[in-house]
Design an enzyme around this catalytic site. Structure first.
Site, short mmCIF file in Angstrom:
data_model
loop_
_atom_site.label_atom_id
_atom_site.label_comp_id
_atom_site.label_asym_id
_atom_site.label_seq_id
_atom_site.Cartn_x
_atom_site.Cartn_y
_atom_site.Cartn_z
N GLY A 51 0.84 -1.22 0.03
CA GLY A 51 0.09 -0.02 -0.02
C GLY A 51 1.00 1.41 0.04
CD GLN A 56 3.60 5.65 2.73
OE1 GLN A 56 2.64 5.11 2.40
NE2 GLN A 56 4.66 4.91 3.35
CB CYS A 104 6.10 1.79 6.93
SG CYS A 104 5.37 3.35 6.45
CG LEU A 105 6.55 0.80 0.62
CD1 LEU A 105 5.93 1.30 -0.51
CD2 LEU A 105 8.01 -0.05 0.56
CG HIS A 146 0.18 0.70 7.31
ND1 HIS A 146 1.33 -0.06 8.09
CD2 HIS A 146 0.86 1.67 6.71
CE1 HIS A 146 2.39 0.62 7.90
NE2 HIS A 146 2.04 1.64 6.91
CD GLU A 147 -0.77 2.25 2.89
OE1 GLU A 147 -0.53 3.35 2.78
OE2 GLU A 147 0.08 1.17 3.37
CG HIS A 150 0.96 6.75 5.99
ND1 HIS A 150 2.05 6.98 6.47
CD2 HIS A 150 1.26 5.20 5.37
CE1 HIS A 150 2.84 5.98 6.58
NE2 HIS A 150 2.44 4.95 5.89
NI NI Z 1 3.25 2.86 5.47
#
Ligand code: NI
Length: 184
Positions: A51, A56, A104-105, A146-147, A150
């Site tokens: 995701g 991000q 997480c990226l 999670h997304e 953000h």
């Molecule tokens: Ni993340």
């Protein structure tokens, strides 16, 4: 399409409240937002992420994309088709939780154990500006939480109740991956 630079922890954009998307702008022919969504999808796939949220890629807008299909990072996870959500709102978050390890990226070398609601309802819009409702459970519910975190300036670290379990990926794979509490 283009692969965008991923904002990493410490970049203030990750800590901002993302702005709602103007649906007229989203659906206007030639909208730059459609290009952004395409680029987010390409960036997520390039990074083998499940995701990605617009903050991000340094755009403070309420857009998330997610997908889980043949993902090298999550080979055992269920398949989730490509989903694009605009201005998502969560409700009906279950009190019942699942504990799982998240990455997480934007914190790409870490894994942390987080409790998330097992089920939830999401109302929002797709990339065509059409209203959508999703009842999610399990892994999809975790990815959505999670997304959408953000979009309110939160990362998974903020949801951890026990920071002693924060691990680098290599140590996670050495010491924790066999832990049978790993569910999502
Ligand atoms: Ni993340």
């Amino acid at each position: 399409m283009a692969i965008l630079e991923i904002a990493r922890l410490g970049n203030p954009v990750l800590r901002q409240q993302a702005q709602p998307v103007d649906l007229n702008e989203l659906t206007r022919p030639g909208s730059e937002l459609q290009q952004l969504i395409d680029d987010m999808i390409e960036t997520m796939r390039d990074a083998n992420g499940a995701g990605l949220a617009a903050p991000q890629v340094s755009r403070s807008l309420q857009i998330v994309v997610y997908e889980c299909e043949g993902n090298e990072r999550y080979p055992d996870r269920p398949t989730i088709p490509l989903t694009v959500l605009v201005n998502p709102r969560l409700s009906e978050l279950s009190e019942e939780t699942v504990m799982g390890w998240e990455g997480c990226l934007s914190l790409d070398d870490f894994r942390g154990k987080v409790a998330r609601s097992r089920t939830l309802r999401l109302d929002g819009f797709d990339r065509e500006g059409q209203a959508v409702s999703i009842l999610a459970e399990g892994f999809e519910s975790v990815v959505i939480q999670h997304e959408t975190d953000h979009l309110i300036g939160k990362v998974f670290l903020d949801r951890m109740t026990d920071l002693t379990q924060l691990s680098y990926v290599k140590e996670f794979e050495t010491f924790w991956v066999a832990d049978d509490t790993v569910e999502v």
